[in-house]
Write a protein that holds these residues in place. Structure first.
Motif, PDB file in Angstrom:
ATOM      1  N   GLY A  70     -14.713   4.593  21.270  1.00  0.00           N
ATOM      2  CA  GLY A  70     -15.041   5.640  20.307  1.00  0.00           C
ATOM      3  C   GLY A  70     -14.334   5.473  18.977  1.00  0.00           C
ATOM      4  N   THR A  71     -13.517   4.416  18.845  1.00  0.00           N
ATOM      5  CA  THR A  71     -12.739   4.211  17.620  1.00  0.00           C
ATOM      6  C   THR A  71     -13.095   2.891  16.958  1.00  0.00           C
ATOM      7  OG1 THR A  71     -10.884   5.483  18.527  1.00  0.00           O
ATOM      8  CG2 THR A  71     -10.409   4.051  16.651  1.00  0.00           C
ATOM      9  N   GLU A  72     -13.268   2.931  15.651  1.00  0.00           N
ATOM     10  CA  GLU A  72     -13.516   1.724  14.857  1.00  0.00           C
ATOM     11  C   GLU A  72     -12.369   1.551  13.864  1.00  0.00           C
ATOM     12  OE1 GLU A  72     -16.790  -0.101  11.677  1.00  0.00           O
ATOM     13  OE2 GLU A  72     -17.229   1.732  12.803  1.00  0.00           O
ATOM     14  N   LEU A  73     -11.793   0.364  13.815  1.00  0.00           N
ATOM     15  CA  LEU A  73     -10.667   0.092  12.925  1.00  0.00           C
ATOM     16  C   LEU A  73     -11.135  -0.629  11.667  1.00  0.00           C
ATOM     17  CD1 LEU A  73      -8.022  -1.146  15.525  1.00  0.00           C
ATOM     18  CD2 LEU A  73      -8.189   1.123  14.494  1.00  0.00           C
ATOM     19  N   LYS A  74     -10.675  -0.154  10.548  1.00  0.00           N
ATOM     20  CA  LYS A  74     -10.964  -0.784   9.260  1.00  0.00           C
ATOM     21  C   LYS A  74      -9.620  -1.147   8.629  1.00  0.00           C
ATOM     22  CE  LYS A  74     -13.045   0.132   4.728  1.00  0.00           C
ATOM     23  NZ  LYS A  74     -13.695   1.176   3.887  1.00  0.00           N
ATOM     24  N   PHE A  75      -9.377  -2.453   8.437  1.00  0.00           N
ATOM     25  CA  PHE A  75      -8.087  -2.908   7.912  1.00  0.00           C
ATOM     26  C   PHE A  75      -8.159  -3.202   6.419  1.00  0.00           C
ATOM     27  CE2 PHE A  75      -7.846  -4.228  12.419  1.00  0.00           C
ATOM     28  CZ  PHE A  75      -6.687  -3.561  12.773  1.00  0.00           C
ATOM     29  N   SER A  76      -7.060  -2.919   5.741  1.00  0.00           N
ATOM     30  CA  SER A  76      -6.886  -3.303   4.340  1.00  0.00           C
ATOM     31  C   SER A  76      -5.596  -4.103   4.270  1.00  0.00           C
ATOM     32  CB  SER A  76      -6.794  -2.056   3.441  1.00  0.00           C
ATOM     33  OG  SER A  76      -6.563  -2.432   2.095  1.00  0.00           O
ATOM     34  N   PHE A  77      -5.717  -5.417   4.022  1.00  0.00           N
ATOM     35  CA  PHE A  77      -4.555  -6.304   4.017  1.00  0.00           C
ATOM     36  C   PHE A  77      -4.132  -6.632   2.588  1.00  0.00           C
ATOM     37  CE2 PHE A  77      -6.841  -7.418   7.982  1.00  0.00           C
ATOM     38  CZ  PHE A  77      -5.846  -7.107   8.895  1.00  0.00           C
ATOM     39  N   GLU A  78      -2.882  -6.328   2.257  1.00  0.00           N
ATOM     40  CA  GLU A  78      -2.319  -6.635   0.939  1.00  0.00           C
ATOM     41  C   GLU A  78      -0.814  -6.759   1.078  1.00  0.00           C
ATOM     42  OE1 GLU A  78      -4.407  -4.643  -2.650  1.00  0.00           O
ATOM     43  OE2 GLU A  78      -4.585  -3.182  -1.041  1.00  0.00           O
ATOM     44  N   GLY A  79      -0.151  -7.093  -0.025  1.00  0.00           N
ATOM     45  CA  GLY A  79       1.302  -7.081  -0.030  1.00  0.00           C
ATOM     46  C   GLY A  79       1.791  -5.667   0.243  1.00  0.00           C
ATOM     47  N   SER A  80       2.935  -5.539   0.900  1.00  0.00           N
ATOM     48  CA  SER A  80       3.444  -4.217   1.268  1.00  0.00           C
ATOM     49  C   SER A  80       3.635  -3.307   0.056  1.00  0.00           C
ATOM     50  CB  SER A  80       4.764  -4.358   2.027  1.00  0.00           C
ATOM     51  OG  SER A  80       4.561  -5.025   3.262  1.00  0.00           O
ATOM     52  N   GLN A  81       4.050  -3.895  -1.068  1.00  0.00           N
ATOM     53  CA  GLN A  81       4.245  -3.077  -2.265  1.00  0.00           C
ATOM     54  C   GLN A  81       2.911  -2.552  -2.789  1.00  0.00           C
ATOM     55  OE1 GLN A  81       4.082  -6.310  -2.295  1.00  0.00           O
ATOM     56  NE2 GLN A  81       2.768  -6.821  -4.018  1.00  0.00           N
ATOM     57  N   GLU A  82       1.832  -3.312  -2.601  1.00  0.00           N
ATOM     58  CA  GLU A  82       0.506  -2.859  -3.015  1.00  0.00           C
ATOM     59  C   GLU A  82       0.002  -1.751  -2.090  1.00  0.00           C
ATOM     60  OE1 GLU A  82      -1.503  -6.812  -4.932  1.00  0.00           O
ATOM     61  OE2 GLU A  82      -1.077  -6.879  -2.790  1.00  0.00           O
ATOM     62  N   LEU A  83       0.315  -1.870  -0.815  1.00  0.00           N
ATOM     63  CA  LEU A  83      -0.049  -0.830   0.136  1.00  0.00           C
ATOM     64  C   LEU A  83       0.690   0.464  -0.179  1.00  0.00           C
ATOM     65  CD1 LEU A  83       0.099  -2.898   3.456  1.00  0.00           C
ATOM     66  CD2 LEU A  83      -1.905  -2.421   2.039  1.00  0.00           C
ATOM     67  N   ALA A  84       1.962   0.333  -0.537  1.00  0.00           N
ATOM     68  CA  ALA A  84       2.753   1.515  -0.887  1.00  0.00           C
ATOM     69  C   ALA A  84       2.158   2.225  -2.095  1.00  0.00           C
ATOM     70  CB  ALA A  84       4.198   1.111  -1.166  1.00  0.00           C
ATOM     71  N   ALA A  85       1.705   1.459  -3.062  1.00  0.00           N
ATOM     72  CA  ALA A  85       1.084   2.049  -4.248  1.00  0.00           C
ATOM     73  C   ALA A  85      -0.172   2.830  -3.865  1.00  0.00           C
ATOM     74  CB  ALA A  85       0.746   0.961  -5.264  1.00  0.00           C
ATOM     75  N   LYS A  86      -0.938   2.292  -2.933  1.00  0.00           N
ATOM     76  CA  LYS A  86      -2.145   2.984  -2.475  1.00  0.00           C
ATOM     77  C   LYS A  86      -1.792   4.322  -1.830  1.00  0.00           C
ATOM     78  CE  LYS A  86      -5.569  -0.657  -1.681  1.00  0.00           C
ATOM     79  NZ  LYS A  86      -6.462  -1.281  -0.678  1.00  0.00           N
ATOM     80  N   VAL A  87      -0.749   4.306  -1.002  1.00  0.00           N
ATOM     81  CA  VAL A  87      -0.331   5.542  -0.335  1.00  0.00           C
ATOM     82  C   VAL A  87       0.089   6.581  -1.368  1.00  0.00           C
ATOM     83  CG1 VAL A  87       1.388   6.576   1.195  1.00  0.00           C
ATOM     84  CG2 VAL A  87       0.345   4.378   1.789  1.00  0.00           C
ATOM     85  N   ARG A  88       0.877   6.171  -2.347  1.00  0.00           N
ATOM     86  CA  ARG A  88       1.350   7.107  -3.372  1.00  0.00           C
ATOM     87  C   ARG A  88       0.202   7.645  -4.226  1.00  0.00           C
ATOM     88  NH1 ARG A  88       5.633   3.022  -3.738  1.00  0.00           N
ATOM     89  NH2 ARG A  88       7.527   3.881  -2.771  1.00  0.00           N
ATOM     90  N   GLN A  89      -0.838   6.842  -4.384  1.00  0.00           N
ATOM     91  CA  GLN A  89      -1.992   7.263  -5.170  1.00  0.00           C
ATOM     92  C   GLN A  89      -2.966   8.120  -4.371  1.00  0.00           C
ATOM     93  OE1 GLN A  89      -3.510   3.488  -6.502  1.00  0.00           O
ATOM     94  NE2 GLN A  89      -1.730   3.083  -7.809  1.00  0.00           N
ATOM     95  N   GLY A  90      -2.669   8.304  -3.088  1.00  0.00           N
ATOM     96  CA  GLY A  90      -3.505   9.160  -2.262  1.00  0.00           C
ATOM     97  C   GLY A  90      -4.753   8.503  -1.712  1.00  0.00           C
ATOM     98  N   ALA A  91      -4.762   7.178  -1.626  1.00  0.00           N
ATOM     99  CA  ALA A  91      -5.928   6.490  -1.069  1.00  0.00           C
ATOM    100  C   ALA A  91      -6.124   6.934   0.382  1.00  0.00           C
ATOM    101  CB  ALA A  91      -5.729   4.979  -1.125  1.00  0.00           C
ATOM    102  N   PRO A  92      -7.355   7.212   0.792  1.00  0.00           N
ATOM    103  CA  PRO A  92      -7.600   7.672   2.163  1.00  0.00           C
ATOM    104  C   PRO A  92      -7.274   6.593   3.189  1.00  0.00           C
ATOM    105  CG  PRO A  92      -9.674   7.191   1.042  1.00  0.00           C
ATOM    106  CD  PRO A  92      -8.600   7.119   0.005  1.00  0.00           C
ATOM    107  N   ALA A  93      -6.376   6.893   4.098  1.00  0.00           N
ATOM    108  CA  ALA A  93      -5.981   5.950   5.143  1.00  0.00           C
ATOM    109  C   ALA A  93      -5.323   6.734   6.267  1.00  0.00           C
ATOM    110  CB  ALA A  93      -5.041   4.889   4.592  1.00  0.00           C
ATOM    111  N   ASP A  94      -5.165   6.078   7.412  1.00  0.00           N
ATOM    112  CA  ASP A  94      -4.655   6.764   8.595  1.00  0.00           C
ATOM    113  C   ASP A  94      -3.332   6.220   9.120  1.00  0.00           C
ATOM    114  OD1 ASP A  94      -7.115   8.521   9.211  1.00  0.00           O
ATOM    115  OD2 ASP A  94      -7.973   6.518   8.995  1.00  0.00           O
ATOM    116  N   ALA A  95      -3.093   4.922   8.902  1.00  0.00           N
ATOM    117  CA  ALA A  95      -1.858   4.311   9.401  1.00  0.00           C
ATOM    118  C   ALA A  95      -1.403   3.217   8.450  1.00  0.00           C
ATOM    119  CB  ALA A  95      -2.065   3.749  10.805  1.00  0.00           C
TER     120      ALA A  95
END
Length: 262
Positions: A70-95
């Motif tokens: 019942g679960t589908e995983l969608k990955f976004s792979f980038e440098g950790s600092q780029e991922l952190a920027a996404k989180v701070r910008q409020g990009a929709p994500a779960d983990a």
């Protein structure tokens, strides 16, 4: 028909309605667990993951989806600092899974409790056949050698600076890349003679690059923490995935890819 029989049928009908209505109100809710919608809907989880996890998480993701249809995983792979920027910008994500504890700690206001799922070590990456004959870190200081490193804000860039400092080696990189896979790509394409990457990246290169071991006394150990994001629309499903990353099955997938135990 006698009045008594009519009254009995009417009472029986009312009793039946009284029993069925509450049951109908309760029906259909059992399957609605963290789907964010109707029963039977698939839950899509977006996982922000460090670039060095690209290959192993594709394998892990397939295994997880098989166990959790019942679960589908969608990955976004980038440098950790780029991922952190996404989180701070409020990009929709779960983990979120980063390649260092510092980045995760800096995001503690946005995440659940983090736990380390694996570790990694650095190696010197060279082209196939090691044409420059590189043997150790001090060889990277040669003026005629083109060395590429990750940028200082990237976890592997910080780790690289640490190991070079321990070995007292000064390197002037020809470029500084946004993630470890970009470093590896430069080496694979012959645009650089060498670079410093994770051991697992060379394993995933499938013969397109070679790895020169760095002694433990000079090396750095990278830790990979995973956590749910507080902004997740599927918190229970996200927590289940993060928990699974610490399971024996996930650990075996990570170890087979060259990662070390957490």
């Amino acid at each position: 028909m006698p009045q008594t029989s009519l009254r009995r049928r009417a009472v029986g009908a009312l009793v039946t309605v009284a029993v069925l209505v509450p049951l109908a109100a309760c029906g259909g809710t059992d399957d609605k667990k963290d789907t964010g919608g109707k029963a039977g809907q698939r839950t899509e989880l977006t996982v922000l993951a460090a670039a060095s996890l690209t290959d192993v998480f594709k394998t892990a993701g397939a295994a997880y989806e098989k166990e959790h249809p019942g679960t589908e995983l969608k990955f976004s792979f980038e440098g950790s600092q780029e991922l952190a920027a996404k989180v701070r910008q409020g990009a929709p994500a779960d983990a979120l899974v980063t390649a260092d504890t510092k980045t995760m700690t800096d995001l503690k206001a946005d995440t659940g409790t983090a736990s380390v799922i694996a570790k990694n070590r650095l190696v010197i990456a060279t082209g196939k056949g090691n044409p420059k004959g590189i043997k150790e870190l001090k060889d990277l200081a040669a003026s005629d050698l083109k060395v590429v490193l990750a940028a200082p804000e990237v976890p592997v860039g910080r780790y690289s600076a640490q190991v070079l400092d321990k070995a007292d080696v000064k390197v002037k990189p020809v470029s500084q890349e946004p993630n470890v896979r970009a470093v590896l790509s430069k080496v694979e394409l012959g645009e650089a003679d060498a670079g410093i990457v994770y051991r697992t990246d060379v394993t995933a290169a499938d013969g397109k690059a070679e790895g020169i071991a760095i002694p433990d006394a000079q090396n750095a150990v990278a830790s990979y923490p995973a956590a749910t994001l507080k902004s997740s629309e599927h918190p229970d499903a996200a927590a289940e995935f993060v928990k699974w990353l610490r399971s024996p099955e996930a650990r075996k997938i990570l170890l087979d890819a060259g990662f070390q135990k957490a």
